[in-house]
Design a protein around this motif. Structure first.
Motif, mmCIF file in Angstrom:
data_model
loop_
_atom_site.group_PDB
_atom_site.id
_atom_site.type_symbol
_atom_site.label_atom_id
_atom_site.label_comp_id
_atom_site.label_asym_id
_atom_site.label_seq_id
_atom_site.Cartn_x
_atom_site.Cartn_y
_atom_site.Cartn_z
ATOM 1 N N UNK A 190 4.774 3.071 10.624
ATOM 2 C CA UNK A 190 3.514 3.207 9.910
ATOM 3 C C UNK A 190 3.729 3.530 8.435
ATOM 4 N N UNK A 191 2.901 2.933 7.582
ATOM 5 C CA UNK A 191 2.932 3.231 6.156
ATOM 6 C C UNK A 191 2.388 4.624 5.844
ATOM 7 N N UNK A 192 1.886 5.330 6.840
ATOM 8 C CA UNK A 192 1.333 6.660 6.594
ATOM 9 C C UNK A 192 2.402 7.674 6.205
ATOM 10 N N UNK A 193 3.676 7.280 6.260
ATOM 11 C CA UNK A 193 4.709 8.196 5.779
ATOM 12 C C UNK A 193 4.482 8.546 4.311
ATOM 13 N N UNK A 194 3.816 7.651 3.559
ATOM 14 C CA UNK A 194 3.592 7.950 2.146
ATOM 15 C C UNK A 194 2.633 9.126 1.978
ATOM 16 N N UNK A 195 1.687 9.290 2.904
ATOM 17 C CA UNK A 195 0.810 10.458 2.853
ATOM 18 C C UNK A 195 1.612 11.736 3.041
ATOM 19 N N UNK A 196 2.551 11.718 3.987
ATOM 20 C CA UNK A 196 3.399 12.894 4.213
ATOM 21 C C UNK A 196 4.249 13.185 2.988
ATOM 22 N N UNK A 197 4.811 12.140 2.379
ATOM 23 C CA UNK A 197 5.642 12.335 1.193
ATOM 24 C C UNK A 197 4.818 12.905 0.042
ATOM 25 N N UNK A 198 3.610 12.403 -0.126
ATOM 26 C CA UNK A 198 2.743 12.873 -1.202
ATOM 27 C C UNK A 198 2.372 14.339 -0.999
ATOM 28 N N UNK A 199 2.080 14.703 0.244
ATOM 29 C CA UNK A 199 1.620 16.058 0.550
ATOM 30 C C UNK A 199 2.755 17.038 0.787
ATOM 31 N N UNK A 200 4.009 16.561 0.751
ATOM 32 C CA UNK A 200 5.136 17.452 0.981
ATOM 33 C C UNK A 200 5.289 17.894 2.422
ATOM 34 N N UNK A 201 4.856 17.062 3.363
ATOM 35 C CA UNK A 201 4.899 17.436 4.771
ATOM 36 C C UNK A 201 6.218 17.016 5.428
ATOM 37 N N UNK A 202 6.773 17.858 6.293
ATOM 38 C CA UNK A 202 7.948 17.455 7.070
ATOM 39 C C UNK A 202 7.625 16.251 7.956
ATOM 40 N N UNK A 203 8.644 15.431 8.229
ATOM 41 C CA UNK A 203 8.449 14.204 9.007
ATOM 42 C C UNK A 203 9.346 14.208 10.229
ATOM 43 N N UNK A 204 8.714 14.037 11.388
ATOM 44 C CA UNK A 204 9.438 13.856 12.645
ATOM 45 C C UNK A 204 9.612 12.349 12.831
ATOM 46 N N UNK A 205 10.828 11.872 12.619
ATOM 47 C CA UNK A 205 11.079 10.436 12.624
ATOM 48 C C UNK A 205 11.859 10.041 13.876
ATOM 49 N N UNK A 244 0.828 -1.206 0.000
ATOM 50 C CA UNK A 244 0.000 0.000 0.000
ATOM 51 C C UNK A 244 0.863 1.256 0.000
ATOM 52 N N UNK A 245 0.401 2.270 -0.730
ATOM 53 C CA UNK A 245 1.103 3.557 -0.801
ATOM 54 C C UNK A 245 0.054 4.661 -0.873
ATOM 55 N N UNK A 246 -0.628 4.899 0.246
ATOM 56 C CA UNK A 246 -1.662 5.933 0.289
ATOM 57 C C UNK A 246 -1.038 7.286 -0.075
ATOM 58 N N UNK A 247 -1.827 8.138 -0.773
ATOM 59 C CA UNK A 247 -3.261 8.049 -1.042
ATOM 60 C C UNK A 247 -3.635 7.300 -2.320
ATOM 61 N N UNK A 248 -2.687 6.620 -2.977
ATOM 62 C CA UNK A 248 -3.029 5.847 -4.164
ATOM 63 C C UNK A 248 -3.830 4.610 -3.750
ATOM 64 N N UNK A 249 -4.798 4.258 -4.563
ATOM 65 C CA UNK A 249 -5.645 3.102 -4.284
ATOM 66 C C UNK A 249 -4.956 1.838 -4.778
#
Length: 360
Positions: free
Chosen positions: A270-285, A121-126
């Motif tokens: 969490x796989x939700x990192x792909x949402x951050x990457x898609x939206x251009x959001x900074x990530x606190x890892x 899975x690579x949200x937000x892609x279906x």
């Protein structure tokens, strides 16, 4: 060609939806000599029982290795300590091992090529929930070959999928008042043995750590994994959030809306990192596993920067077209191309066809 499916933490659903279609197709492939499958009886909803085995009993190339003695946790947590396990695998001499294991050290001891079966899975892609990827190092997010550039006609198809996903995701915004950290919580049921690699033992421990790490002006918005609400006691988490209303809130509109409106996104397993990457959001890892440099993830709230947008486009295109493996179409040649990271144009074109169907 000898194939080995090493499945200490396979769940019944994963076995039926992902492994069984692969086994059936590979058993029919004339280039496959033997398929060895190592599993265990059910424990903490990992393993198999008769309902999973029955459809495969007539497959003549399958060789079963059932670990049904001793502590069931040992096979899941430290397979190399199971008496005779390493020797059995050495005797199989697999050319390719496909592992579903939260114990990464044991498969690394096996001969031949080893790949881990992980979620595609690579949200937000279906995508279809049964589509997977073959990983050398699980949870190493965002890494891709330097030459991961799709042919122009395939890149144009990914651009069309991107536009559809952006339409579902909605507008991206940065809050104008207090900065907000989006925190999607992982599945915390006991069957998720991959949590051994998480930085914190549960959601409460994670939020405690984030409150201490973030400046007071930061607000933390949380979404819980939907299966937690069905199968896990969340009373302690709910009480902890309710006790700090000035700092903690549960998001009202789901993870995608939360990420779209956040200043930054928390990442670990969490796989939700792909949402951050898609939206251009900074990530606190704060996880133990490395993230690719283009993601610009940081453990310091004062050094957050958004991911490289061009690299994000390249990664999603490579992942969707070149990495997704659909169990229902597997044969030995396709499997080996994915294991080597060498899909053909036709492989990628077929993946994009399948993605078009899911997106429509």
């Amino acid at each position: 060609m000898r194939l080995f499916f090493y499945l200490p933490v396979i769940t019944p659903w994963w076995f039926e939806a992902i492994v069984t279609p692969m086994l059936l197709r590979l058993n029919a492939d004339p280039w496959v000599k033997e398929i060895h499958v190592m599993v265990a009886p059910l424990w903490r909803n990992t393993g198999v029982e008769g309902a999973q085995l029955e459809p495969l009993l007539a497959q003549e190339k399958l060789r079963w290795h059932v670990i049904d003695e001793g502590d069931p946790a040992q096979f899941r947590m430290h397979g190399a300590a199971v008496p005779g396990l390493i020797e059995t695998v050495a005797g199989i001499r697999p050319d390719l091992t496909l592992a579903r294991s939260s114990d990464f050290a044991t498969p690394a001891m096996f001969p031949g090529t080893v790949r881990h079966i992980m979620e595609g899975a690579a949200a937000p892609f279906a995508t279809d929930p049964a589509w997977v990827v073959l990983e050398e190092a699980p949870f190493s997010y965002g890494f891709m070959p330097d030459e991961a550039v799709l042919p122009a006609e395939l890149a144009a198809r990914v651009d069309a999928l991107w536009a559809v996903a952006a339409g579902w995701f909605g507008p991206f915004s940065v809050p104008l008042s207090r900065p907000t950290l989006a925190v999607p919580l992982p599945y915390e049921h006991e069957e998720n043995l991959f949590l051994r690699h998480a930085a914190h033992e549960d959601g409460v421990a994670l939020l405690q750590s984030l409150l201490a790490r973030l400046p007071d002006e930061w607000r933390i918005e949380v979404t819980d994994h939907p299966l937690n609400r069905l199968h896990v006691d969340r009373s302690a988490l709910d009480a902890f959030i309710a006790a700090a209303p000035d700092r903690l809130t549960m998001a009202e509109h789901g993870t995608e809306a939360m990420v779209a409106g956040a200043s930054a996104v928390f990442t670990d397993l969490s796989k939700s990192w792909t949402l951050a990457a898609f939206a251009g959001k900074p990530m606190l890892h704060v996880g133990h596993r490395a993230m690719a440099p283009w993601l610009r993830a940081s453990g310091d709230p004062g050094e957050l920067a958004g991911p490289d947008r061009d690299a994000a486009r390249r990664w999603f295109g490579w992942h969707l077209a070149a990495r997704l493996l659909r169990p229902e179409v597997v044969d030995l040649n396709l499997l080996m191309r994915h294991a080597k990271g060498q899909p053909t144009f036709d492989d990628m074109d077929a993946n994009l066809d399948a993605l078009d169907v899911v997106a429509s």
